[in-house]
Design a protein around this motif. Structure first.
Motif, PDB file in Angstrom:
ATOM      1  N   HIS A 111      -2.846   8.542  -4.920  1.00  0.00           N
ATOM      2  CA  HIS A 111      -2.205   7.229  -4.943  1.00  0.00           C
ATOM      3  C   HIS A 111      -0.773   7.441  -5.405  1.00  0.00           C
ATOM      4  N   LEU A 112       0.167   7.021  -4.588  1.00  0.00           N
ATOM      5  CA  LEU A 112       1.586   7.270  -4.830  1.00  0.00           C
ATOM      6  C   LEU A 112       2.338   5.942  -4.919  1.00  0.00           C
ATOM      7  N   ILE A 113       3.253   5.855  -5.874  1.00  0.00           N
ATOM      8  CA  ILE A 113       4.100   4.672  -6.039  1.00  0.00           C
ATOM      9  C   ILE A 113       5.556   5.107  -6.116  1.00  0.00           C
ATOM     10  N   GLN A 114       6.405   4.470  -5.311  1.00  0.00           N
ATOM     11  CA  GLN A 114       7.847   4.677  -5.395  1.00  0.00           C
ATOM     12  C   GLN A 114       8.509   3.316  -5.596  1.00  0.00           C
ATOM     13  N   ARG A 115       9.236   3.173  -6.705  1.00  0.00           N
ATOM     14  CA  ARG A 115       9.890   1.915  -7.034  1.00  0.00           C
ATOM     15  C   ARG A 115      11.385   1.977  -6.771  1.00  0.00           C
ATOM     16  N   HIS A 145     -13.198   6.547  -5.689  1.00  0.00           N
ATOM     17  CA  HIS A 145     -12.025   5.680  -5.823  1.00  0.00           C
ATOM     18  C   HIS A 145     -11.211   5.454  -4.553  1.00  0.00           C
ATOM     19  N   LEU A 146     -11.472   6.153  -3.452  1.00  0.00           N
ATOM     20  CA  LEU A 146     -10.592   6.018  -2.299  1.00  0.00           C
ATOM     21  C   LEU A 146     -10.633   4.615  -1.698  1.00  0.00           C
ATOM     22  N   LEU A 147     -11.819   4.076  -1.442  1.00  0.00           N
ATOM     23  CA  LEU A 147     -11.893   2.742  -0.849  1.00  0.00           C
ATOM     24  C   LEU A 147     -11.368   1.682  -1.814  1.00  0.00           C
ATOM     25  N   ALA A 148     -11.587   1.888  -3.112  1.00  0.00           N
ATOM     26  CA  ALA A 148     -11.042   0.951  -4.102  1.00  0.00           C
ATOM     27  C   ALA A 148      -9.521   0.990  -4.086  1.00  0.00           C
ATOM     28  N   CYS A 149      -8.950   2.174  -3.913  1.00  0.00           N
ATOM     29  CA  CYS A 149      -7.499   2.296  -3.872  1.00  0.00           C
ATOM     30  C   CYS A 149      -6.938   1.668  -2.600  1.00  0.00           C
ATOM     31  N   MET A 150      -7.627   1.813  -1.484  1.00  0.00           N
ATOM     32  CA  MET A 150      -7.203   1.134  -0.261  1.00  0.00           C
ATOM     33  C   MET A 150      -7.140  -0.366  -0.482  1.00  0.00           C
ATOM     34  N   ARG A 151      -8.164  -0.912  -1.107  1.00  0.00           N
ATOM     35  CA  ARG A 151      -8.197  -2.359  -1.370  1.00  0.00           C
ATOM     36  C   ARG A 151      -7.092  -2.766  -2.333  1.00  0.00           C
ATOM     37  N   TYR A 152      -6.870  -1.961  -3.370  1.00  0.00           N
ATOM     38  CA  TYR A 152      -5.807  -2.230  -4.337  1.00  0.00           C
ATOM     39  C   TYR A 152      -4.452  -2.286  -3.635  1.00  0.00           C
ATOM     40  N   ILE A 153      -4.214  -1.346  -2.737  1.00  0.00           N
ATOM     41  CA  ILE A 153      -2.925  -1.286  -2.039  1.00  0.00           C
ATOM     42  C   ILE A 153      -2.765  -2.463  -1.088  1.00  0.00           C
ATOM     43  N   GLU A 154      -3.781  -2.721  -0.268  1.00  0.00           N
ATOM     44  CA  GLU A 154      -3.626  -3.700   0.798  1.00  0.00           C
ATOM     45  C   GLU A 154      -3.737  -5.145   0.334  1.00  0.00           C
ATOM     46  N   TRP A 214     -15.145  -6.130   2.129  1.00  0.00           N
ATOM     47  CA  TRP A 214     -14.708  -5.343   0.973  1.00  0.00           C
ATOM     48  C   TRP A 214     -13.407  -5.907   0.396  1.00  0.00           C
ATOM     49  N   LEU A 215     -12.465  -6.218   1.274  1.00  0.00           N
ATOM     50  CA  LEU A 215     -11.208  -6.800   0.801  1.00  0.00           C
ATOM     51  C   LEU A 215     -11.433  -8.163   0.154  1.00  0.00           C
ATOM     52  N   GLU A 216     -12.322  -8.942   0.741  1.00  0.00           N
ATOM     53  CA  GLU A 216     -12.556 -10.296   0.225  1.00  0.00           C
ATOM     54  C   GLU A 216     -13.210 -10.299  -1.151  1.00  0.00           C
ATOM     55  N   GLN A 217     -13.822  -9.190  -1.535  1.00  0.00           N
ATOM     56  CA  GLN A 217     -14.368  -9.096  -2.892  1.00  0.00           C
ATOM     57  C   GLN A 217     -13.254  -9.123  -3.934  1.00  0.00           C
ATOM     58  N   GLY A 218     -12.056  -8.732  -3.540  1.00  0.00           N
ATOM     59  CA  GLY A 218     -10.932  -8.709  -4.458  1.00  0.00           C
ATOM     60  C   GLY A 218     -10.982  -7.504  -5.393  1.00  0.00           C
ATOM     61  N   VAL A 219      -9.941  -7.391  -6.197  1.00  0.00           N
ATOM     62  CA  VAL A 219      -9.788  -6.272  -7.121  1.00  0.00           C
ATOM     63  C   VAL A 219      -9.961  -6.779  -8.546  1.00  0.00           C
ATOM     64  N   ALA A 220     -10.936  -6.241  -9.250  1.00  0.00           N
ATOM     65  CA  ALA A 220     -11.139  -6.637 -10.648  1.00  0.00           C
ATOM     66  C   ALA A 220      -9.946  -6.178 -11.486  1.00  0.00           C
ATOM     67  N   ASP A 221      -9.684  -6.924 -12.545  1.00  0.00           N
ATOM     68  CA  ASP A 221      -8.541  -6.600 -13.405  1.00  0.00           C
ATOM     69  C   ASP A 221      -8.620  -5.179 -13.944  1.00  0.00           C
ATOM     70  N   ASP A 222      -9.821  -4.750 -14.342  1.00  0.00           N
ATOM     71  CA  ASP A 222      -9.975  -3.416 -14.915  1.00  0.00           C
ATOM     72  C   ASP A 222      -9.727  -2.339 -13.853  1.00  0.00           C
ATOM     73  N   GLU A 223     -10.198  -2.590 -12.642  1.00  0.00           N
ATOM     74  CA  GLU A 223      -9.980  -1.642 -11.549  1.00  0.00           C
ATOM     75  C   GLU A 223      -8.492  -1.536 -11.227  1.00  0.00           C
ATOM     76  N   ALA A 224      -7.805  -2.665 -11.176  1.00  0.00           N
ATOM     77  CA  ALA A 224      -6.366  -2.659 -10.904  1.00  0.00           C
ATOM     78  C   ALA A 224      -5.613  -1.909 -11.993  1.00  0.00           C
ATOM     79  N   ARG A 225      -6.006  -2.133 -13.229  1.00  0.00           N
ATOM     80  CA  ARG A 225      -5.337  -1.457 -14.338  1.00  0.00           C
ATOM     81  C   ARG A 225      -5.524   0.050 -14.255  1.00  0.00           C
ATOM     82  N   ARG A 226      -6.741   0.509 -13.991  1.00  0.00           N
ATOM     83  CA  ARG A 226      -7.012   1.944 -13.939  1.00  0.00           C
ATOM     84  C   ARG A 226      -6.282   2.616 -12.795  1.00  0.00           C
ATOM     85  N   LEU A 227      -6.283   1.985 -11.620  1.00  0.00           N
ATOM     86  CA  LEU A 227      -5.603   2.581 -10.469  1.00  0.00           C
ATOM     87  C   LEU A 227      -4.088   2.606 -10.668  1.00  0.00           C
ATOM     88  N   GLY A 228      -3.543   1.518 -11.202  1.00  0.00           N
ATOM     89  CA  GLY A 228      -2.106   1.466 -11.426  1.00  0.00           C
ATOM     90  C   GLY A 228      -1.643   2.433 -12.496  1.00  0.00           C
TER      91      GLY A 228
END
Length: 231
Positions: A15-19, A113-122, A177-191
């Motif tokens: 998972h890569l982030i460029q700001r 974590h790959l599918l969770a990261c896809m959902r987090y990104i999209e 899968w996307l419609e399930q949304g991203v839980a706050d804890d999952e978003a925090r861990r991936l970010g």
């Protein structure tokens, strides 16, 4: 304190982030967006990096990508910087860097974590308050994964293909899968994993990485070590 070396691994999704510098925009309009993604596609192919998911927001970029070599991600982003930033500066009459330092990235244990990261990104626009469906956001891979268009930048991961035996089954399963949304804890861990550079996965995954590098694979506990009492 010395900066922690970036950890990138051949054959492993990251998972890569460029700001943008000071969180300023890295694109000004659709011409810039098209240019950035076109340059990214060429740089990814040149340096043998498979991009599984992405989203381009006004002031940052997320990628989920697997490099063939340990240097692939760095070389891809260096090439992107040389090509795109030079073109952006020329077009907008500016000079200097566009990025907020080096890109951030972390390896992920794919199965966990790959599918969770896809959902987090999209779903990034929705988490930032934009009232738009993932597939309607033009500058991401969501429309590709939901069967709305074919995106030449995207190389589908085997785990995405495993969501169904036919395109219709995969697209329906991924939409749910996307419609399930991203839980706050999952978003925090991936970010946090990407921004801080710590691999994300099970204890056995971290041990396997630790056997191949002298770099720490998890933050050390703060404070003094526990005292050992003499008998």
């Amino acid at each position: 304190m010395a900066r922690l070396a970036r950890l990138t691994l051949a054959g492993q999704p990251h998972h890569l982030i460029q700001r943008g510098l000071n969180r300023q925009p890295i694109v000004a309009d659709d011409v810039d967006r098209e240019r950035l993604l076109a340059e990214l596609r060429e740089c990814a192919a040149l340096h043998k990096v498979a991009v599984h998911a992405y989203i381009l927001m006004d002031n940052h970029l997320h990628l989920l990508a697997t490099p063939e070599t340990g240097e692939g991600l760095s070389r891809m982003m260096q090439s992107l910087g040389r090509r795109y930033v030079a073109a952006f500066n020329k077009r907008h009459g500016r000079s200097g860097t566009l990025w907020d330092g080096r890109f951030r990235a972390a390896p992920l244990e794919a199965q966990a974590h790959l599918l969770a990261c896809m959902r987090y990104i999209e779903t990034n626009p929705q988490r930032l308050g934009h009232a738009i469906r993932p597939e309607d956001y033009r500058w991401s891979s969501a429309a590709h994964h939901l069967g709305r268009r074919r995106d030449p930048l995207v190389v589908d991961h085997a785990l995405f293909w495993g969501m169904g035996n036919t395109p219709f089954e995969r697209e329906a399963a991924y939409k749910a899968w996307l419609e399930q949304g991203v839980a706050d804890d999952e978003a925090r861990r991936l970010g946090e994993a990407a921004l801080k550079g710590w691999p994300l996965g099970s204890a056995s995954f971290l041990r396997a990485i630790g056997d191949t590098t002298e770099r720490p694979v998890a933050p050390r506990r703060r404070g003094r070590p526990p005292r050992v009492r003499s008998e």
